[in-house]
Design a protein around this motif. Structure first.
Motif, mmCIF file in Angstrom:
data_model
loop_
_atom_site.group_PDB
_atom_site.id
_atom_site.type_symbol
_atom_site.label_atom_id
_atom_site.label_comp_id
_atom_site.label_asym_id
_atom_site.label_seq_id
_atom_site.Cartn_x
_atom_site.Cartn_y
_atom_site.Cartn_z
ATOM 1 N N ILE A 7 16.664 10.993 62.224
ATOM 2 C CA ILE A 7 17.423 11.748 61.228
ATOM 3 C C ILE A 7 18.870 11.275 61.263
ATOM 4 O O ILE A 7 19.472 11.132 62.336
ATOM 5 N N ASN A 8 19.417 10.995 60.093
ATOM 6 C CA ASN A 8 20.776 10.458 59.992
ATOM 7 C C ASN A 8 21.802 11.561 60.256
ATOM 8 O O ASN A 8 21.848 12.559 59.544
ATOM 9 N N THR A 22 24.376 6.488 62.426
ATOM 10 C CA THR A 22 24.088 7.064 63.740
ATOM 11 C C THR A 22 22.903 7.997 63.558
ATOM 12 O O THR A 22 22.968 8.952 62.780
ATOM 13 N N ILE A 23 21.819 7.687 64.252
ATOM 14 C CA ILE A 23 20.533 8.334 64.010
ATOM 15 C C ILE A 23 20.038 8.975 65.295
ATOM 16 O O ILE A 23 20.099 8.375 66.374
ATOM 17 N N LEU A 24 19.540 10.196 65.185
ATOM 18 C CA LEU A 24 18.911 10.868 66.324
ATOM 19 C C LEU A 24 17.414 10.655 66.242
ATOM 20 O O LEU A 24 16.777 11.009 65.247
ATOM 21 N N THR A 25 16.842 10.077 67.288
ATOM 22 C CA THR A 25 15.408 9.826 67.333
ATOM 23 C C THR A 25 14.816 10.513 68.559
ATOM 24 O O THR A 25 15.456 10.581 69.612
ATOM 25 N N PRO A 26 13.589 11.025 68.453
ATOM 26 C CA PRO A 26 12.963 11.616 69.643
ATOM 27 C C PRO A 26 12.570 10.570 70.672
ATOM 28 O O PRO A 26 12.535 10.849 71.875
ATOM 29 N N GLU A 27 12.308 9.338 70.217
ATOM 30 C CA GLU A 27 11.798 8.317 71.127
ATOM 31 C C GLU A 27 12.888 7.642 71.952
ATOM 32 O O GLU A 27 12.704 7.374 73.144
ATOM 33 N N ALA A 94 24.359 19.672 62.913
ATOM 34 C CA ALA A 94 24.173 18.240 63.135
ATOM 35 C C ALA A 94 25.315 17.658 63.962
ATOM 36 O O ALA A 94 25.102 16.788 64.816
ATOM 37 N N GLU A 95 26.536 18.143 63.739
ATOM 38 C CA GLU A 95 27.687 17.645 64.489
ATOM 39 C C GLU A 95 27.584 18.020 65.964
ATOM 40 O O GLU A 95 27.913 17.219 66.849
ATOM 41 N N ILE A 96 27.110 19.232 66.243
ATOM 42 C CA ILE A 96 26.917 19.627 67.641
ATOM 43 C C ILE A 96 25.845 18.764 68.293
ATOM 44 O O ILE A 96 26.012 18.273 69.420
ATOM 45 N N ALA A 97 24.725 18.562 67.589
ATOM 46 C CA ALA A 97 23.651 17.728 68.122
ATOM 47 C C ALA A 97 24.134 16.310 68.385
ATOM 48 O O ALA A 97 23.766 15.684 69.395
ATOM 49 N N LEU A 98 24.960 15.787 67.489
ATOM 50 C CA LEU A 98 25.505 14.443 67.657
ATOM 51 C C LEU A 98 26.320 14.335 68.934
ATOM 52 O O LEU A 98 26.263 13.327 69.645
ATOM 53 N N ASN A 99 27.064 15.376 69.252
ATOM 54 C CA ASN A 99 27.890 15.365 70.460
ATOM 55 C C ASN A 99 27.085 15.622 71.729
ATOM 56 O O ASN A 99 27.563 15.327 72.828
ATOM 57 N N GLN A 100 25.894 16.169 71.593
ATOM 58 C CA GLN A 100 25.056 16.432 72.761
ATOM 59 C C GLN A 100 24.082 15.300 73.064
ATOM 60 O O GLN A 100 23.648 15.143 74.208
ATOM 61 N N ASP A 104 19.698 5.767 74.458
ATOM 62 C CA ASP A 104 18.687 5.130 75.320
ATOM 63 C C ASP A 104 17.957 6.125 76.204
ATOM 64 O O ASP A 104 17.546 5.793 77.324
ATOM 65 N N THR A 105 17.817 7.340 75.733
ATOM 66 C CA THR A 105 17.119 8.394 76.470
ATOM 67 C C THR A 105 16.320 9.222 75.483
ATOM 68 O O THR A 105 16.877 9.653 74.464
ATOM 69 N N PRO A 106 15.044 9.450 75.730
ATOM 70 C CA PRO A 106 14.263 10.284 74.804
ATOM 71 C C PRO A 106 14.920 11.642 74.583
ATOM 72 O O PRO A 106 15.388 12.279 75.532
ATOM 73 N N GLN A 107 14.985 12.066 73.344
ATOM 74 C CA GLN A 107 15.645 13.322 72.981
ATOM 75 C C GLN A 107 14.688 14.167 72.119
ATOM 76 O O GLN A 107 15.098 14.712 71.088
ATOM 77 N N ASN A 108 13.463 14.279 72.571
ATOM 78 C CA ASN A 108 12.452 14.971 71.778
ATOM 79 C C ASN A 108 12.808 16.431 71.548
ATOM 80 O O ASN A 108 12.690 16.948 70.421
ATOM 81 N N ASP A 109 13.259 17.126 72.589
ATOM 82 C CA ASP A 109 13.578 18.553 72.462
ATOM 83 C C ASP A 109 14.749 18.775 71.509
ATOM 84 O O ASP A 109 14.721 19.685 70.672
ATOM 85 N N LEU A 110 15.782 17.956 71.637
ATOM 86 C CA LEU A 110 16.950 18.095 70.766
ATOM 87 C C LEU A 110 16.570 17.786 69.323
ATOM 88 O O LEU A 110 16.986 18.496 68.393
ATOM 89 N N PHE A 111 15.801 16.743 69.120
ATOM 90 C CA PHE A 111 15.353 16.368 67.778
ATOM 91 C C PHE A 111 14.553 17.504 67.147
ATOM 92 O O PHE A 111 14.804 17.895 65.995
#
Length: 298
Positions: A7-8, A22-27, A94-100, A104-111
């Motif tokens: 997600i962008n 800058t994209i948040l990916t679960p993988e 989205a801005e908070i998630a971007l800062n958290q 290079d680390t799976p972020q499945n829960d955050l996504f």
């Protein structure tokens, strides 16, 4: 070449016609990738590079930056763009998630948490009242903070660890919120704490060197002064944010509910900015939304 769902969260121009996303990916967590030629009118990416667009991506590794080879849109949350408050709230989360997020680390829960709250916001009606929008925003903020392990303590006094039972009919402030302490404090307990920490007059007169005075100043600095004072109604709203789902926003046309949720958002904003160590830019748009919805409260 590798495949991710992303997600962008941020977009900026790059060169003459590209975009850096800058994209948040679960993988793979947070990725910064180039969408080549995406700023051209006839770009093959079209609206796939827009903010909060969810894509299935094929990405080609590069020497310095990876590049998107192919993108298929999975969701774009069109309902958010039809309501200024909902769009602003979604950008805020989205801005908070971007800062958290981590790279290079799976972020499945955050996504999953971010997309879940975006879906909740989009399900609200286009005429959703101020209180309902702020309530969903505040719960999204709280859940993101909880996932990061930094949610404020709202059910127990930070000083005594005694449970605090909210009484919505209690209109006089009897609870404080202290960022330094990490959450809510009972004012009675705070007064007792301050009394215990206050040096006696005899001890103060006995202190005659700089070291002693510095110790007194340091001791005073650790006294938790509340940043806000809460009544029973506001405490009740704050406490329900830790639940999986919100209670229905009752009497949404009552300005008292608007005022209460405005206070809760401001508390969480200050707390979040303190822990992130930076300002939340989208919060200024929330100020504009609140002003346009309830100008008499500003």
């Amino acid at each position: 070449m590798y495949r991710v769902t992303g997600i962008n969260l941020k977009s900026m121009p790059l060169g003459e016609s590209d975009r850096l996303l800058t994209i948040l990916t679960p993988e793979r967590g947070l990725l910064r990738v180039v969408a080549s030629g995406s700023r051209k009118a006839n770009s093959k990416f079209g609206g796939r590079t827009g903010l909060l667009v969810l894509n299935d991506l094929m990405i080609k590794p590069g020497k310095s930056l990876d590049r998107i080879h192919h993108a298929e849109t999975l969701a774009s949350y069109p309902g958010l763009s039809r309501h200024f408050g909902l769009l602003t709230a979604s950008q805020y989360l989205a801005e908070i998630a971007l800062n958290q997020a981590l790279e290079d680390t799976p972020q499945n829960d955050l996504f999953n948490l971010l997309t879940e709250h975006l879906e909740r916001l989009e399900r609200l009606p286009t005429n959703a009242p101020l209180a309902e929008v702020l309530a969903h925003l505040c719960q999204g903020i709280f859940h993101l903070l909880a996932l990061g392990g930094i949610a404020p303590q709202v059910h127990h006094c930070c000083l005594s660890q005694q449970p605090l039972i909210a009484n919505p009919s209690q209109l006089n402030p009897n609870i404080g919120f202290s960022i330094r302490s990490g959450g809510v404090v009972a004012l009675a307990q705070l007064q007792q704490f301050q009394h215990q920490q206050r040096p006696s007059a005899e001890n103060q007169s006995a202190q005659s060197n700089d070291t002693d005075y510095e110790a007194v100043a340091n001791q005073a600095a650790f006294t938790p002064t509340p940043n806000r004072y809460l009544n029973g109604h506001q405490l009740s709203l704050l406490q329900q944010l830790s639940q999986p789902h919100l209670s229905p926003v009752r009497d949404s046309l009552d300005t008292a509910w608007d005022a209460a949720w405005i206070v809760i958002e401001q508390i969480l904003r200050d707390y979040t900015q303190h822990h992130l160590g930076r300002a939340i830019r989208s919060a200024t748009l929330i100020n504009s939304y609140v002003a346009s919805s309830q100008p008499q409260l500003m």
